[in-house]
Design an enzyme around this catalytic site. Sequence first.
Site, short mmCIF file in Angstrom:
data_model
loop_
_atom_site.label_atom_id
_atom_site.label_comp_id
_atom_site.label_asym_id
_atom_site.label_seq_id
_atom_site.Cartn_x
_atom_site.Cartn_y
_atom_site.Cartn_z
N SER A 18 -3.31 4.79 -5.95
CA SER A 18 -2.39 5.92 -5.88
C SER A 18 -2.51 6.88 -7.06
O SER A 18 -2.35 8.09 -6.90
CB SER A 18 -0.94 5.41 -5.78
OG SER A 18 -0.71 4.80 -4.53
N LYS A 59 10.44 -1.25 0.00
CA LYS A 59 10.70 -0.08 0.85
C LYS A 59 12.08 -0.10 1.49
O LYS A 59 12.62 0.96 1.82
CB LYS A 59 9.61 0.05 1.92
CG LYS A 59 8.25 0.43 1.35
CD LYS A 59 7.24 0.70 2.44
CE LYS A 59 5.91 1.15 1.84
NZ LYS A 59 4.94 1.54 2.88
#
Length: 417
Positions: A18, A59
């Site tokens: 990322s 999440k």
Amino acid sequence: MPEKIYGLLGRTLGHSWSVSIHAAVGNQGYRLIELEPEELPAFLARPDIGGLNVTIPYKRDVMAYCDVIDPAAQAIGSVNTLVRRPDGKLYAWNTDISGFLYMARRAGVEMKDRKVMILGSGGTSLTAQAAARACGAREIVVVSRHGADNYDNLSRHGDAEIVVNTTPVGMYPHTGESAADLTRFPACQGVLDVVYNPRRTALLLQAEALGLPCSDGLPMLVFQATAAEEYFFDRKINPAENERILALLRREMENIVLIGMPGCGKSTVGAELAALTGRGAVDLDAEIVKTAGKSIPDIFAQDGEPAFRALEQQAAERFGRESKKILICGGGIVKSPQNYGFLHQNGRIYQLDRCLEKLPTDGRPLSQGADLATMAAERAPLYRRFRDALIDNNGAPQDAAERIWRDFCADTDSQRT
């Protein structure tokens, strides 16, 4: 005023790409943020949060600490993008669904009117389920370890037409593992795997072998990252950036693998490639010597060829899962079919071709006194099976290295759709 925090929030992030993606969009301050569950409340209360992406296993957990959650993300039941806005509130979205749909679309995997089987029941599974519903899937089955639909009764869904892996099974460093055997799903017409390291998990290698449209998770990762950046800085990013960044990462991360007959010049060309690209070169035969503590002729003489092939397979498995390398293989590495998966999972494979009369035999146990023409004929179909491209090496090694690099760069660019 303290500098704002931008980064990826998760628990174990050593595998993540990322930072490279967000840097490519211009966010140089983006970093990896590894936290234990008990550290979440204090961290998410920080006023200096700028923008965060969220990954496994948080999440769903982070939703309890958000002030405002986008209705679409609320409906999905998980978020992956957080922004602290000037009003001090923590806002949340799910950009994964857009990334998932992008991944499926560019791979040509169509879910409309099809039975979609999703492996895994975590936050990414919720995204995949929402995407399948949005595409008009006829039926959606979620497979978990302990649910009614689990890995022990997959035969109930032998009619699955799309298989989606949302688990970390097969992810670096535990490559070679697969959550399902695709031969159990004869109606399968497409495979999506959210894992992106390695490039080709065992599941995707099998999908390729079966001729099925498929994709790893890197397109999804890139697309959701650029969508998150739009929320971070309230700006629009040209959609073409996704393909540019994807090609950039493919080129940066994928291995270059050299195979070919003993003495065809792999080591010399590998050294030229290392100088040309700045990549590290790994000679698998040299690694075998380190492991065995003896020369290759001594391994053959004292332990036999089977012992050498076992060491060779271990080296292929070990280094094949790495990234950004030049892997220089022994001439007989193609004799073990398992080595193909190890080398291809993260690499583009080049066979060097050189005239037989130019092949030296000194220090090469199977070449000394051998009929090289017969050996070459026997190995030719094996080399064809392994290689992605054939490179002539009858001229200067530097020329062969330059041809390989041009092909490698062209291949990563051609993967844009």
